[in-house]
Design an enzyme around this catalytic site. Structure first.
Site, PDB file in Angstrom:
ATOM      1  N   LEU A 243      19.679  18.737 -18.769  1.00  0.00           N
ATOM      2  CA  LEU A 243      18.445  19.325 -19.294  1.00  0.00           C
ATOM      3  C   LEU A 243      18.457  20.841 -19.242  1.00  0.00           C
ATOM      4  O   LEU A 243      18.891  21.435 -18.261  1.00  0.00           O
ATOM      5  CB  LEU A 243      17.242  18.792 -18.503  1.00  0.00           C
ATOM      6  CG  LEU A 243      15.858  19.315 -18.891  1.00  0.00           C
ATOM      7  CD1 LEU A 243      14.827  18.186 -18.843  1.00  0.00           C
ATOM      8  CD2 LEU A 243      15.410  20.465 -17.985  1.00  0.00           C
ATOM      9  N   LEU A 244      18.009  21.429 -20.312  1.00  0.00           N
ATOM     10  CA  LEU A 244      17.797  22.883 -20.385  1.00  0.00           C
ATOM     11  C   LEU A 244      16.289  23.118 -20.435  1.00  0.00           C
ATOM     12  O   LEU A 244      15.574  22.369 -21.090  1.00  0.00           O
ATOM     13  CB  LEU A 244      18.479  23.400 -21.645  1.00  0.00           C
ATOM     14  CG  LEU A 244      18.170  24.779 -22.235  1.00  0.00           C
ATOM     15  CD1 LEU A 244      19.350  25.247 -23.092  1.00  0.00           C
ATOM     16  CD2 LEU A 244      16.889  24.824 -23.058  1.00  0.00           C
ATOM     17  N   ASN A 245      15.822  24.147 -19.713  1.00  0.00           N
ATOM     18  CA  ASN A 245      14.458  24.605 -20.005  1.00  0.00           C
ATOM     19  C   ASN A 245      14.422  26.116 -20.169  1.00  0.00           C
ATOM     20  O   ASN A 245      15.185  26.626 -21.018  1.00  0.00           O
ATOM     21  CB  ASN A 245      13.389  23.991 -19.094  1.00  0.00           C
ATOM     22  CG  ASN A 245      13.551  24.169 -17.617  1.00  0.00           C
ATOM     23  OD1 ASN A 245      14.570  23.827 -17.045  1.00  0.00           O
ATOM     24  ND2 ASN A 245      12.540  24.695 -16.964  1.00  0.00           N
ATOM     25  N   ASP A 246      13.620  26.833 -19.459  1.00  0.00           N
ATOM     26  CA  ASP A 246      13.326  28.231 -19.794  1.00  0.00           C
ATOM     27  C   ASP A 246      14.551  29.129 -19.975  1.00  0.00           C
ATOM     28  O   ASP A 246      15.495  29.073 -19.188  1.00  0.00           O
ATOM     29  CB  ASP A 246      12.504  28.883 -18.679  1.00  0.00           C
ATOM     30  CG  ASP A 246      11.381  28.023 -18.170  1.00  0.00           C
ATOM     31  OD1 ASP A 246      11.132  26.952 -18.726  1.00  0.00           O
ATOM     32  OD2 ASP A 246      10.763  28.435 -17.181  1.00  0.00           O
TER      33      ASP A 246
ATOM     34  N   TYR B  61      14.654  28.909  -9.746  1.00  0.00           N
ATOM     35  CA  TYR B  61      13.697  28.825 -10.856  1.00  0.00           C
ATOM     36  C   TYR B  61      13.745  30.085 -11.724  1.00  0.00           C
ATOM     37  O   TYR B  61      14.571  30.971 -11.514  1.00  0.00           O
ATOM     38  CB  TYR B  61      12.287  28.577 -10.301  1.00  0.00           C
ATOM     39  CG  TYR B  61      11.981  27.111 -10.058  1.00  0.00           C
ATOM     40  CD1 TYR B  61      12.968  26.141 -10.079  1.00  0.00           C
ATOM     41  CD2 TYR B  61      10.667  26.692  -9.806  1.00  0.00           C
ATOM     42  CE1 TYR B  61      12.668  24.794  -9.867  1.00  0.00           C
ATOM     43  CE2 TYR B  61      10.360  25.357  -9.593  1.00  0.00           C
ATOM     44  CZ  TYR B  61      11.353  24.410  -9.625  1.00  0.00           C
ATOM     45  OH  TYR B  61      11.045  23.092  -9.421  1.00  0.00           O
TER      46      TYR B  61
ATOM     47  N   ARG C 296       5.332  32.147  -9.357  1.00  0.00           N
ATOM     48  CA  ARG C 296       6.714  32.155  -9.851  1.00  0.00           C
ATOM     49  C   ARG C 296       6.916  32.916 -11.170  1.00  0.00           C
ATOM     50  O   ARG C 296       5.986  33.370 -11.779  1.00  0.00           O
ATOM     51  CB  ARG C 296       7.213  30.716 -10.007  1.00  0.00           C
ATOM     52  CG  ARG C 296       6.395  29.842 -10.912  1.00  0.00           C
ATOM     53  CD  ARG C 296       7.010  28.425 -11.025  1.00  0.00           C
ATOM     54  NE  ARG C 296       6.167  27.566 -11.810  1.00  0.00           N
ATOM     55  CZ  ARG C 296       5.232  26.759 -11.312  1.00  0.00           C
ATOM     56  NH1 ARG C 296       5.050  26.662 -10.006  1.00  0.00           N
ATOM     57  NH2 ARG C 296       4.474  26.021 -12.113  1.00  0.00           N
TER      58      ARG C 296
ATOM     59  N   GLU D   3       2.401  30.312 -16.406  1.00  0.00           N
ATOM     60  CA  GLU D   3       3.849  30.319 -16.222  1.00  0.00           C
ATOM     61  C   GLU D   3       4.479  31.374 -17.133  1.00  0.00           C
ATOM     62  O   GLU D   3       3.960  31.703 -18.191  1.00  0.00           O
ATOM     63  CB  GLU D   3       4.436  28.941 -16.547  1.00  0.00           C
ATOM     64  CG  GLU D   3       3.987  27.867 -15.560  1.00  0.00           C
ATOM     65  CD  GLU D   3       4.759  26.547 -15.700  1.00  0.00           C
ATOM     66  OE1 GLU D   3       5.153  25.989 -14.679  1.00  0.00           O
ATOM     67  OE2 GLU D   3       4.954  26.083 -16.843  1.00  0.00           O
TER      68      GLU D   3
HETATM   69  C1  FRU Z   1       8.357  26.599 -16.867  1.00  0.00           C
HETATM   70  C2  FRU Z   1       8.777  26.371 -15.436  1.00  0.00           C
HETATM   71  C3  FRU Z   1       8.681  27.642 -14.643  1.00  0.00           C
HETATM   72  C4  FRU Z   1       9.653  27.396 -13.521  1.00  0.00           C
HETATM   73  C5  FRU Z   1      10.743  26.642 -14.222  1.00  0.00           C
HETATM   74  C6  FRU Z   1      11.460  25.631 -13.374  1.00  0.00           C
HETATM   75  O1  FRU Z   1       8.911  25.685 -17.743  1.00  0.00           O
HETATM   76  O2  FRU Z   1       7.986  25.351 -14.850  1.00  0.00           O
HETATM   77  O3  FRU Z   1       7.366  27.955 -14.225  1.00  0.00           O
HETATM   78  O4  FRU Z   1      10.117  28.574 -12.943  1.00  0.00           O
HETATM   79  O5  FRU Z   1      10.142  25.989 -15.325  1.00  0.00           O
HETATM   80  O6  FRU Z   1      12.543  25.085 -14.054  1.00  0.00           O
END
Ligand code: FRU
Length: 488
Positions: A44-47, A106, A166, A223
């Protein structure tokens, strides 16, 4: 597949290389896999994180859980590029291997300091009873790509913050360092953005105050906040969770918003004369966008195309999500414009002209294409993308240049996703004027730039047909081109 907590937080060294290779092959072979956007090698990729220009290269990192399509133990993966279009994978850069980030490295950002890149991000720690303790931590990335973490956190959880504290965005103004951080207040569990300041990037970091945006209530958490200058205009880009919809209308589970003002006062952390709060993207899945000012001052933006707390069809193939293409931000006629970077044109291959009273545009167009069209005034209809020959299934762009409407509709794709949040997104266009669309398809991602980037609609879509067409549902007065695009 159901993940236990233990499985999600298993240390990286307890996974085998073979497991990773299998996951990589599975992702690579997916019919939905992207070919010219940043996507996870596995898992999984996110931010996007640490978007910066360092040592002659553009850098962007992304939040990664490499072992499956779930939000597990997060790390930073590093990508570098010479042109913001062709990205090279440099692999794992920030592993979750200290106490402070025991439960995830994070999101955060990066800024060049001396001849190194300084990374400022959130270390997510959990105690044995699963209490979350957030730390804002720092690390140096040198010119050889070696990462050295600071021994102590830069900022510990302040008394005013709940466990949700965060995503620091680090930048420099007049030789002072600033960080904007997202927080949920302890006192009333409402969200805000706070400003910190330091003379040295390694600290001490001083609290300046909550950012005064003129908006009373930003929901329960904010966020991924960013503050950038767009042609001199201070621009806040952030993701307020639980925001009431009378502040701004949005349909996605969580919005990614933009707020511009006349100026920003760093001593009082105030955005002066804020304009109207707006959606950054009018499509389905943009979240956690990160922007930064390049050395020449130009603002660039990149987004996660994916949303928290949703599932996507590729989950069953053990990978999920991608990043958007990079956009360059400009201010025109008092408005924010987002456009593809110039080098996007270097992906163009075989082309085809679209001109006149057109219905069928292209058979076998495939899903790795760019379509640039100007649709004349007084036209109503549907432009089908990634569609079957009968125009029964596919992605629809419904236009009405007479009344000024544009609708992106993914309800007739093979696997509609997040339907509880609606399958259409609609924007207004100037009434009775031609509309210019620049549309990018990358197998399961659509990005539509409307009128040179006055508005953007981004979304994932999932269609299976191998034989795909681009067509209007009726003859339409239009001109433009279609290109096959190369892989990056
Ligand atoms: C947003 C988030 C951030 C956090 C990160 C964790 O998508 O929830 O707030 O730092 O993803 O992967």
């Amino acid at each position: 597949m159901e993940w236990t907590r233990e499985e999600r937080y298993r240390p990286y060294d307890q996974h085998s290389a073979l497991e990773l290779l299998k996951l990589q092959a599975q992702a690579n072979n997916s019919e939905y896999q992207l070919r010219y956007h940043i996507r996870p090698t596995s898992g999984l990729l996110n931010d996007p994180n640490g978007f910066s220009y360092f040592n002659g290269e553009w850098n962007v990192f992304y939040q990664s859980f490499p072992f499956g399509a779930t939000h597990g133990l997060k790390s930073w993966m590093r990508m570098v590029s010479k042109d913001l279009v062709h990205w090279e994978n440099r692999g794992l850069a920030v592993a979750p291997d200290t106490k402070f980030e025991s439960h995830g490295a994070y999101s955060g950002s990066a800024h060049v300091v001396g001849d190194q890149l300084f990374l400022m991000y959130t270390g997510n720690h959990r105690t044995a009873d699963w209490t979350r303790i957030p730390y804002q931590v720092g690390a140096w990335l040198d010119q050889n790509g070696e990462v050295k973490k600071l021994k102590q956190p830069l900022i510990e959880q302040p008394a005013f913050a709940s466990e949700h504290f965060r995503d620091p965005q680090l930048f420099e103004v007049n030789e002072k360092y600033y960080a904007v951080i997202g927080v949920q207040r302890q006192s009333d569990e409402r969200g805000e953005m706070v400003l910190y300041q330091a003379d040295q990037v390694t600290g001490p970091w001083q609290f300046v105050g909550p950012i005064n945006t003129g908006i009373d209530d930003l929901g329960y958490m904010v966020e991924c906040p960013n503050l950038v200058m767009v042609d001199g205009v201070p621009t806040l880009i952030f993701c307020p969770q639980g925001l009431v919809k009378d502040e701004v209308a949005y349909q996605n589970i969580y919005p990614n918003l933009v707020l511009q003002g006349e100026s920003f006062d760093f001593t009082s952390a105030t955005l002066q004369k804020p304009c109207k709060l707006q959606n950054l993207d009018a499509g389905f899945d943009v979240y956690a966008s990160q922007a930064f000012n390049a050395p020449d001052g130009t603002a660039y933006l990149i987004s996660w195309v994916g949303l928290p707390d949703l599932t996507y069809p590729t989950d069953r193939e053990n990978w999920a999500n991608c990043l958007s293409q990079v956009k360059v931000l400009h201010q025109k006629n008092g408005q924010l414009y987002q456009s593809p970077v110039p080098a996007m044109k270097s992906l163009r291959g075989k082309s085809q002209i679209i001109d006149g009273q057109v219905a069928a545009v292209s058979d076998h167009a495939g899903q790795q294409i760019e379509v640039e069209v100007t649709i004349e005034p007084n036209q109503q209809g549907t432009l089908w993308l990634a569609a079957d020959q009968a125009l029964k299934r596919g992605l629809q762009v419904k236009f009405d240049t007479q009344n000024g409407k544009l609708i992106l509709d993914r309800s007739l794709t093979d696997e509609p996703t997040a339907v509880e949040y609606g399958s259409t997104r609609e924007i207004n266009l100037p009434v009775n004027e031609a509309v210019k669309l620049r549309i990018f398809l990358d197998h399961s991602l659509v990005e539509i730039f409307v009128n040179d980037g006055a508005q953007v609609m981004t979304g994932r879509y999932f269609t299976r047909q191998s034989d795909q067409v681009v067509a209007f549902d009726q003859p339409t007065q239009v001109h433009g081109s279609l290109w096959q695009l190369n892989k990056m």
